[in-house]
Enzyme design. Structure first.
Site, PDB file in Angstrom:
ATOM      1  N   ASN A 260      -4.853   2.144  -1.601  1.00 34.86           N
ATOM      2  CA  ASN A 260      -5.401   0.786  -1.711  1.00 34.86           C
ATOM      3  C   ASN A 260      -6.177   0.593  -3.006  1.00 34.86           C
ATOM      4  O   ASN A 260      -6.696  -0.476  -3.266  1.00 34.86           O
ATOM      5  CB  ASN A 260      -6.277   0.444  -0.488  1.00 34.86           C
TER       6      ASN A 260
ATOM      7  N   LYS B  75       0.809  -1.232   0.000  1.00 38.79           N
ATOM      8  CA  LYS B  75       0.000   0.000   0.000  1.00 38.79           C
ATOM      9  C   LYS B  75       0.838   1.277   0.000  1.00 38.79           C
ATOM     10  O   LYS B  75       0.375   2.319  -0.439  1.00 38.79           O
ATOM     11  CB  LYS B  75      -0.963  -0.005   1.195  1.00 38.79           C
TER      12      LYS B  75
ATOM     13  N   ASN C  43       0.591   2.169  20.781  1.00 37.58           N
ATOM     14  CA  ASN C  43       1.327   1.199  19.978  1.00 37.58           C
ATOM     15  C   ASN C  43       2.511   0.713  20.795  1.00 37.58           C
ATOM     16  O   ASN C  43       3.130   1.487  21.526  1.00 37.58           O
ATOM     17  CB  ASN C  43       1.827   1.861  18.680  1.00 37.58           C
TER      18      ASN C  43
ATOM     19  N   THR D  83       5.416  -0.201  19.803  1.00 42.14           N
ATOM     20  CA  THR D  83       6.650   0.511  19.430  1.00 42.14           C
ATOM     21  C   THR D  83       6.293   1.999  19.402  1.00 42.14           C
ATOM     22  O   THR D  83       5.653   2.484  18.462  1.00 42.14           O
ATOM     23  CB  THR D  83       7.119   0.051  18.034  1.00 42.14           C
TER      24      THR D  83
ATOM     25  N   LYS E 185       6.938   4.402  16.371  1.00 43.60           N
ATOM     26  CA  LYS E 185       6.022   4.348  15.207  1.00 43.60           C
ATOM     27  C   LYS E 185       4.781   5.202  15.490  1.00 43.60           C
ATOM     28  O   LYS E 185       4.281   5.909  14.610  1.00 43.60           O
ATOM     29  CB  LYS E 185       5.613   2.902  14.932  1.00 43.60           C
TER      30      LYS E 185
ATOM     31  N   GLY F 107      -2.435   0.736  17.348  1.00 40.20           N
ATOM     32  CA  GLY F 107      -1.613   0.397  16.188  1.00 40.20           C
ATOM     33  C   GLY F 107      -1.083   1.661  15.548  1.00 40.20           C
ATOM     34  O   GLY F 107      -1.552   2.774  15.858  1.00 40.20           O
ATOM     35  N   ALA F 108      -0.087   1.484  14.668  1.00 37.19           N
ATOM     36  CA  ALA F 108       0.486   2.671  14.023  1.00 37.19           C
ATOM     37  C   ALA F 108       0.838   2.398  12.568  1.00 37.19           C
ATOM     38  O   ALA F 108       1.608   3.125  11.956  1.00 37.19           O
ATOM     39  CB  ALA F 108       1.728   3.131  14.799  1.00 37.19           C
ATOM     40  N   GLY F 109       0.235   1.336  11.998  1.00 37.71           N
ATOM     41  CA  GLY F 109       0.505   1.002  10.594  1.00 37.71           C
ATOM     42  C   GLY F 109      -0.422   1.765   9.654  1.00 37.71           C
ATOM     43  O   GLY F 109      -1.009   2.794  10.019  1.00 37.71           O
ATOM     44  N   GLY F 110      -0.581   1.202   8.421  1.00 37.75           N
ATOM     45  CA  GLY F 110      -1.370   1.873   7.393  1.00 37.75           C
ATOM     46  C   GLY F 110      -2.828   2.051   7.805  1.00 37.75           C
ATOM     47  O   GLY F 110      -3.431   3.104   7.582  1.00 37.75           O
TER      48      GLY F 110
END
Ligand SMILES: O=C1C[C@@](O)(C(=O)O)C[C@@H](O)[C@@H]1O
Length: 893
Positions: free
Chosen positions: A626, A605, A717, A719, A722, A693-696
């Site tokens: 996406n 993505k 998150n 980590t 991030k 969370g800290a992703g897409g």
């Protein structure tokens, strides 16, 4: 099913503070809708009879020479300042107060209740005052108070006015106010009012409503039918859990009413001078940004009023493959006493418009059949059109043959409705009158012109083309709908470019179909699917190959969902999954002349951005793509064309010049939050959300939250770096000029969003942030390769919102996750849980629009996702499917 909640009367005496604070008004709404039906009935009952009768008795007690409002409706202008106060007027039990609170939250306006003001000023309810001091004194006091209130609350308020206590001078005042303000007559079906009021004889109530409705219609310039909702079945509530809290019954009413308001008010992107924020119209969906009448090869499904009146009418299934919903009204004889629509007729029309509006996202076209055959035809036609304008349909037709002056008068009161100048005549297409009509329509300000003519033979097609080309040559920007009708006119109907009239598929199966055709041989009787099939089989459109690319495509439900959507609309497209570890294979299929677009899933993505020649503003803001769509024509300077041009070239093969990247995930997240959040938790400046969370997906979530106006966002998150990167990204966005236009509500000076990061479940909830009412878990819920599922649950200290909220887990492979079980067992029962199966179709609707240029058949796509779902062992869950299918009907369209 639980009983209707909208219309539950709030005790405004108990809520007098709320009048000043929409926020507190809404928390009260929560309590009231949960428990208030009996409470408020008790309070109301003693007054009902008296207040119902005050309008009639005032009619008797007011001196004869006092004029009754009679202004010609043609004088209504429906043009208002953006912050002009809105009046909700109606009889008791119609739901004015509830709607006022809903509107006050969305538009950030204060609620002012005239009955409360009366009570505060006099120490008496209007009914008691009348009893104590007599009707004349009451009327004088009421008039004086109303005059002062309308003056004092001229701007920035939602004024609630009980129509039952409005005497003649009050009616005149209201009518005058309607010259510069929206005055909305709230109506509701007799049985719901009866059930709500309790104890009033049905026949008597019917008489009262029949008496009051024409008066209230004269005092108002708009009308909203408040349809009674039933408590929805909660889609992912396991059978052992209680059904959804009663407040969720308000969701649909909330959405329908706000949509209505967006159609009558001028939308202020940024806050207006008094801080109001009129709701915009369904922003974010790709097609919402493009005017329906300008897109090519669109259809409008025609449904007669009589069919819409059926109890069990399923609006969504009538609409598949169509771009607009055309309600067709046959004028009937007027009320001989006042030459207006009979009350029942007017109510039926209002009711059906609301029914359509709450079930579809496509615009409504209100069409009154012109007919010259009956004595009452002209008057009745005009009254039906005038009544239609009160409902703010997106489009309304005007018969151009009734005369330019009359059309001009009607157009002057259009509000924001777009006008379709309409002529159906059996006159050769070569006749001069068609061009004259077109010219007149343009001159009068029509937005679209529609010419139809019953065909004698298929050869009549040639002359339609001739007229179309002649008008095209004028370079007018006003689109022309122009085709033959009847059996011989079907070919020309298929190739008409804008808003072609079609019938719903289900009409074919009706026992009276043959009789309908015979009765009306001047209709083409084509379905949207037949028109679409004709367009594809004549190479007007081409089969498209649509792909999904990613490292693990086997679990995706997108192929099943998109294929079902194409089939429902009669499109021949093919959907293919490409499982790959590199993006290289993308190059192979994007150069296929039939490449129609691509869904990009993990891990590509972000990487795919480098292959896109342009990005939508949303994809750029999120930093992930996406959805990719092909661009086949660039502007002269090599730049990518605008939205309309991009949509005009959908589904037409040819060499691909460039790729455009978009992100639809945030749209799905926003829809689910909106659906799951009770009105009590409606977003306000103190609303807080938690993103895990800290992703897409976490980025899409933060973006969706900003779009909803959430100003306090906590990111958790493991980590921390991030999470901090994510916060830096969005802090920059909201401080930038691009951010200001993208998320205006987030960037108003002095109220920039605040972010906070956390890294441990043991952390206390941060100071200065309210407990979250929106929680979005964006971490995987399933094992990935050798990594076990994280088995995430929320620590108790983050679940303390007194009004609960919505928890959403953006995963759908495993449904019975620890988080879902936690929320299911949460003792307060105030939380709504949503998961990836709720979200997946919502984001796919936007992808469907981007690939095909058509609205998605939403219900079918939602159903197919459920049917295609398999758990981690490959098993279906029929019980889950059945439970969620039931809930589909209760969902937003
Ligand atoms: O992440 C996803 C999930 C998805 O890939 C699926 O089919 O599961 C569909 C995508 O559009 C979306 O961005």
């Amino acid at each position: 099913m639980a009983s209707a909640a909208v219309g539950t009367k709030r005790s405004f005496a108990a809520m007098s503070e709320d009048s000043r604070s929409p926020t507190s008004a809404l928390s009260t709404l929560h309590d009231v809708s949960m428990s208030g039906v009996h409470y408020s009935r008790q309070r109301l009952k003693p007054n009902i009879e008296e207040s119902l009768t005050s309008m009639t008795s005032s009619a008797r007690s007011t001196p004869r020479h006092t004029p009754v409002p009679t202004s010609p409706p043609g004088e209504i202008r429906r043009v208002f300042e953006p912050d002009a106060s809105i009046v909700l007027i109606g009889m008791r039990g119609t739901g004015k107060s509830t709607l006022a609170v809903i509107a006050s939250m969305a538009c950030r306006r204060r609620v002012v209740d005239i009955d409360d003001l009366f009570q505060e000023a006099t120490g008496f309810s209007t009914a008691k005052y009348r009893k104590q001091f007599g009707a004349s004194n009451h009327n004088l006091r009421q008039e004086e108070l109303l005059r002062t209130a309308l003056r004092a609350h001229d701007k920035g308020a939602i004024i609630v006015c009980n129509g039952g206590s409005l005497e003649r001078n009050g009616q005149l005042l209201m009518q005058e106010f309607a010259g510069t303000h929206p005055v909305i007559h709230i109506v509701r079906d007799l049985h719901s009012i009866h059930e709500y009021l309790g104890g009033v004889e049905l026949r008597r109530l019917r008489d009262m409503l029949a008496f009051s409705a024409p008066i209230l219609r004269r005092c108002s310039n708009y009308e909203f039918c408040n349809i009674s909702e039933h408590a929805p079945t909660r889609s992912n509530t396991p059978s052992d859990q209680l059904i959804a809290p009663a407040f969720l019954t308000l969701k649909r009413a909330q959405r329908t009413f706000l949509k209505f308001l967006s159609l009558i008010l001028t939308c202020d992107a940024a806050d207006g001078p008094v801080g109001n924020a009129n709701p915009p119209l369904e922003p974010g969906y790709p097609l919402s940004d493009v005017a329906t009448e300008l897109r090519k090869y669109t259809c409008a499904v025609q449904v007669p009023l009589s069919d819409l009146l059926a109890e069990d009418v399923d609006i969504q299934s009538l609409e598949y493959g169509s771009d607009a919903f055309e309600m067709v009204v046959d004028p009937t004889e007027l009320d001989p006493h006042n030459q207006r629509l009979r009350t029942e007729r007017a109510d039926d029309i209002s009711n059906c418009i609301s029914k359509i509006r709450r079930s579809t996202v496509v615009p409504i076209l209100y069409h009154v059949l012109p007919s010259a055959s009956k004595d009452y035809s002209r008057g009745s036609y005009l009254e039906h059109v005038r009544h239609g304008l009160r409902m703010a349909p997106e489009f309304i037709s005007m018969d151009l043959s009734i005369g330019a002056e009359t059309v001009a008068e009607l157009i002057a009161s259009r509000g924001k409705s777009k006008i379709i100048g309409h002529v159906h005549a059996d006159k050769s297409w070569d006749h001069r009158s068609w061009s004259n009509y077109y010219e007149t329509a343009v001159r009068l300000g029509c937005d679209v012109v529609r010419f139809t003519r019953p065909a004698k033979s298929v050869d009549d097609d040639a002359s339609v083309h001739h007229l179309r080309s002649k008008i095209h040559a004028r370079n007018s920007t006003v689109p022309l709908i122009c085709h033959n009708t009847g059996r011989a006119g079907r070919r020309s109907t298929c190739f008409n470019k804008h808003l072609t009239s079609v019938i719903p598929e289900s009409v074919r199966d009706k026992p009276d179909f043959a009789a309908r055709c015979e009765h009306n041989p001047e209709t083409s009787w084509l379905t949207a699917r037949e028109v679409t099939t004709a367009l594809y089989s004549t190479f007007t459109f081409d089969l498209m190959k649509i792909h999904l690319i990613g490292a693990r495509t086997q679990y995706s439900l997108s192929p099943a969902m998109h294929n079902a959507g194409y089939a429902a609309c009669g499109m021949p497209h093919q959907f293919k999954c490409v499982q790959t570890s590199t993006l290289k294979s993308l190059q192979e299929f994007v150069h296929d002349p039939n490449f129609g677009g691509c869904i990009v899933i993990q891990p590509f993505k972000i990487e795919v951005i480098s292959l896109a020649d342009s990005l939508s503003q949303h994809a750029r803001a999120i930093g992930a793509v996406n959805t990719l769509i092909p661009i086949r024509h660039l502007n002269g300077d090599g730049s990518v064309p605008g939205d309309l041009e991009l949509f005009q070239e959908r589904c037409q093969s040819g060499s691909v010049q460039a790729l455009h990247g978009d992100n639809t995930e945030w749209i799905g997240i926003r829809s689910c939050i909106r659906r799951g959040l009770s009105p009590a938790n409606a977003v306000r400046p103190t609303t807080c959300a938690l993103v895990v969370g800290a992703g897409g997906m976490a980025r899409s979530s933060v973006y969706a939250l900003l779009q909803l106006g959430v100003k306090n966002i906590v990111v958790f998150n493991r980590t921390l770096e991030k999470a901090e990167d994510l916060v830096v990204h969005f802090t920059r966005l909201v401080s930038s000029s691009a951010g200001a236009s993208l998320v205006p509500s987030a960037t108003v000076q002095g109220s920039r969003p605040m972010f906070h990061t956390m890294k441990s479940r043991d952390d206390p909830w941060p100071e200065g942030f309210r407990q979250p009412t929106i929680i979005l878990s964006c971490i995987p819920a399933d094992p990935i390769d050798d990594n076990p599922a994280p088995h995430f649950t929320l620590p108790e200290q983050w679940l303390k919102s007194p009004t609960g909220g919505v928890v959403m887990e953006l995963a759908y492979r495993t449904l019975n996750t620890p988080l879902m079980n936690q929320i299911r067992e949460e003792p307060s029962r105030l939380w709504t849980f949503m998961d990836g199966l709720d979200w997946l179709p919502e984001q796919a609707f936007a992808q469907f629009e981007l690939f095909t240029g058509k609205r998605a058949p939403r219900r079918i796509m939602r159903e197919v996702v459920l049917q295609a779902w398999r758990d981690e062992h490959g098993n279906a869950d029929p019980e889950m499917v059945e439970r969620r299918m039931k809930a589909i009907d209760d969902q937003e369209p």
